[in-house]
Design an enzyme around this catalytic site. Sequence first.
Site, PDB file in Angstrom:
ATOM      1  N   HIS A   1      -2.973  -9.914   7.552  1.00 50.79           N
ATOM      2  CA  HIS A   1      -4.158  -9.932   8.423  1.00 50.79           C
ATOM      3  C   HIS A   1      -3.900 -10.885   9.633  1.00 50.79           C
ATOM      4  O   HIS A   1      -5.046 -11.215  10.460  1.00 50.79           O
ATOM      5  CB  HIS A   1      -5.387 -10.042   7.610  1.00 50.79           C
ATOM      6  CG  HIS A   1      -6.616  -9.353   8.265  1.00 50.79           C
ATOM      7  ND1 HIS A   1      -6.555  -8.752   9.376  1.00 50.79           N
ATOM      8  CD2 HIS A   1      -7.925  -9.358   8.146  1.00 50.79           C
ATOM      9  CE1 HIS A   1      -7.904  -8.303   9.739  1.00 50.79           C
ATOM     10  NE2 HIS A   1      -8.783  -8.991   8.919  1.00 50.79           N
TER      11      HIS A   1
ATOM     12  N   THR B   1       7.840   1.728  -0.185  1.00 47.05           N
ATOM     13  CA  THR B   1       8.090   1.505  -1.641  1.00 47.05           C
ATOM     14  C   THR B   1       7.643   2.639  -2.225  1.00 47.05           C
ATOM     15  O   THR B   1       6.526   3.069  -1.844  1.00 47.05           O
ATOM     16  CB  THR B   1       7.533   0.322  -2.580  1.00 47.05           C
ATOM     17  OG1 THR B   1       8.025   0.284  -3.753  1.00 47.05           O
ATOM     18  CG2 THR B   1       6.142   0.130  -1.911  1.00 47.05           C
TER      19      THR B   1
END
Length: 424
Positions: free
Chosen positions: A395, A342
């Site tokens: 994560h 993006t």
Amino acid sequence: MGEIKVPELAESITEGTISEWLKKVGDKIERGEYIAELETDKVNVEITAEESGVITEFLKEPGDTVHVGEVIARLDESGEGGGESTSSAPEAKEEATQEKAPEAEAPKESTTAVATKEVPKEEAKSTSRTIASPAARKLARERGIKLDDVKTTDPMGRVRKHDIESHENKSAAKQQSAPQPQKQVQPQDPQKPEERIKMTRRRQTIANRLVEVQQTAAMLTTFNEIDMTAVMALRKRRKDNFFEQHDVRLGFMSFFTKAVVAALRKFPLLNAEIQGNELVLKKYYDIGVAVSTDDGLVVPVVRDADRKTFSDIEGDILDKAKKARDNKLTLKDLQGGTFTITNGGVFGSLLSTPILNGPQVGILGMHKIQLRPVAIDEERSENRPMMYIALSYDHRIVDGKEAVSFLATIKDLLEDPETLLLEG
């Protein structure tokens, strides 16, 4: 009397909102002619008539939510039209409805109809059996979940194991959310005018998905910066010849896409997806490129970016961006994607933390190129065109070391872009 139904859309889309009717009652239409525009979570779809005839009745209004297979309009296949159903007078329409009701309710003379009529409602319900996979039935029994209550994305209506898990997660989320107290509507101050605008279906979907990602993923963001001197110099040297040869401009996105693919090869967990207790490592590189439209952000996908040249990537992005702004993207253009890029820099963003495009586990954020003083050595500093880049990652499967190293690889490749040209 013919019927117009909501067609099969895609495996993951079961409903939509009628955006507008393209015809009106009394219009004669041909088979295959567009009759309505349907707004779904991802794209707008034009519904076509499966038979020719004259439209006699609309069963839904613009703004109504409809489901796949639902009847939304009726037409007279004889092509004559007219009659009570097309009359604009309320009395005539009501009378026509009353006259048709007994005929519609009368059962057809068939074995099935007679059997259905004689079987009590409760008994008929008890004899029906929801279609489900063995794994789904086992999990439903273990969790105490009724299969009838589970919504499935399977086009054949078969309940699968992931449908049970999704149903359980949604039920848990509803139980955890406390009921919101009703807000008292205050009279509007004429000195402080307000306007209420209904959110489009796509904007609601974007909002829900962004919240869902933040609730389900352990999202972190790491940052780095790139000296864009070499890329800008290379573009300046080659842009004219590039345009003459390929009829498309050499932009920054092809450089970043190539760099992302190279980094994903080195750190494959960022090109993965979590499915239950398994990691799905994807050996292909379908890169989503976020595009801003009036209705919100959409992410068309550049397929097999590792096999495409710079000109192929630039042309693909240009084509999909135009289709996005013209509202011409198809479901195929948006489905899939293994990683997303993006670019908030086109709007002037200097630094941001992009949100994951689930179920992907990584997204790269580009930002504005800005001249900043950079230390060349212990004695010299120069103004260089610098860009901050950000990597948001899940994560749960990507450790900080991998994320930082991935971003450092992007930096190294773009500060020496000749290597990317040699590869692509």
